[in-house]
Design an enzyme around this catalytic site. Sequence first.
Site, PDB file in Angstrom:
ATOM      1  N   GLY A  14       0.831  -1.116  -0.064  1.00 38.22           N
ATOM      2  CA  GLY A  14      -0.065  -0.049  -0.106  1.00 38.22           C
ATOM      3  C   GLY A  14       0.783   1.174  -0.071  1.00 38.22           C
ATOM      4  N   ASP A  44       4.786   6.261  -0.186  1.00 41.39           N
ATOM      5  CA  ASP A  44       5.737   5.240   0.443  1.00 41.39           C
ATOM      6  C   ASP A  44       5.031   3.918   0.056  1.00 41.39           C
ATOM      7  OD1 ASP A  44       7.776   6.474   1.359  1.00 41.39           O
ATOM      8  OD2 ASP A  44       6.835   6.829   3.044  1.00 41.39           O
ATOM      9  N   HIS A  45       5.750   2.705  -0.241  1.00 35.02           N
ATOM     10  CA  HIS A  45       4.870   1.682  -0.415  1.00 35.02           C
ATOM     11  C   HIS A  45       5.078   0.569   0.574  1.00 35.02           C
ATOM     12  CE1 HIS A  45       9.282  -0.119  -0.784  1.00 35.02           C
ATOM     13  NE2 HIS A  45       9.481   1.000  -1.353  1.00 35.02           N
ATOM     14  N   THR A  46       5.799   0.822   1.647  1.00 37.58           N
ATOM     15  CA  THR A  46       5.759   0.064   2.872  1.00 37.58           C
ATOM     16  C   THR A  46       6.415   0.864   4.037  1.00 37.58           C
ATOM     17  OG1 THR A  46       6.951  -1.930   3.965  1.00 37.58           O
ATOM     18  CG2 THR A  46       8.373  -0.727   2.384  1.00 37.58           C
ATOM     19  N   ARG A  50       9.045   8.439   5.735  1.00 37.86           N
ATOM     20  CA  ARG A  50       9.900   7.304   5.558  1.00 37.86           C
ATOM     21  C   ARG A  50      11.057   7.302   4.979  1.00 37.86           C
ATOM     22  NH1 ARG A  50      11.140   2.390   3.647  1.00 37.86           N
ATOM     23  NH2 ARG A  50      10.019   2.853   1.482  1.00 37.86           N
TER      24      ARG A  50
END
Length: 314
Positions: free
Chosen positions: A2, A8-10, A145
């Site tokens: 997500g 961000d992907h994680t 992040r």
Amino acid sequence: GGYTTSGDHTPADGTVGVFVQDRVVEVAREIQHASITSPTPSTYASSPPSPSLSHLLTPCYARLSEEERERCETAKAENIKNGRKIEVEVIVEEEEAFDLDVMKRLSVSRDTLMQIAIQLAYNKCSNTIAAVYESAATRMFRFGRTETIHACQPSVADFARMCGQAVPSLVVAAEKLQRALVDLRQHQKDCTIGKGFDRALLWLRLEVGKERGSDHPLFSLPAFVQATTYKVSTSQVQSRYIAGGGFTPTESDGYGVCYSFKTGGRYVANIVSGPLAPTSALTFAAHLRSALTALRYMLVFELERRHSTVRSKL
């Protein structure tokens, strides 16, 4: 997975994993030390010993489903059929690659210098320049992040092109290197304080993709494609015990370079070459070593040039 508002992907990154690895090594050492120096059972008459922590070190194996296993075997057979090279990983450890005293006098960061060396090494392998990915931590922000550092800044690209040809003079090379170091260092700092732009582009691509899919004109722009196709994926992962991380290539014809700096100007790097990379990881490592040697010589020359200029003015 997500993604958040920052694209961000994680929610986690490699730093967390390395911290856990270091902690596991520390626990293992504590257990080993306790087993060697543990007193006799009679000593525990008043206070029983703590339970063993050896179960924490039990290996954990990933199990693939039958469907996943078949897909892996099919992909492997396809690679062999097409004559593709298999990914190769090499671990490099070099003593005194950085002259820390000279770098301190010139206010040069080891990470910035390493990124320029990586660009020079890739240029030697492929005879071209390309987008290079480096991660920057933005965890100082509540929802931050990482951000992407585009290490191939215009001045860095200009310096790499010059080094790939006949260098006009050492003076010109040193001046271009200083300009590249200043520009890249500023870009690295900007990315850590929320002035990067890659996560905004990623968020835009994800949001636009919901409405228009991948056929939006934005995604076919040459500048967009070139800026988001990372031929070299890099990261600096500092670990007390692990030799290096493992940054695999994001492109089949690219490289992955994960490095960490040790004491005394030493560095350790894990280099992985993609199956279609122009050269092997071993060749990339040799070019990286040569690039660092050349950059070190240029920095020494620049420092001596500045000192001679001051003496002449006096």
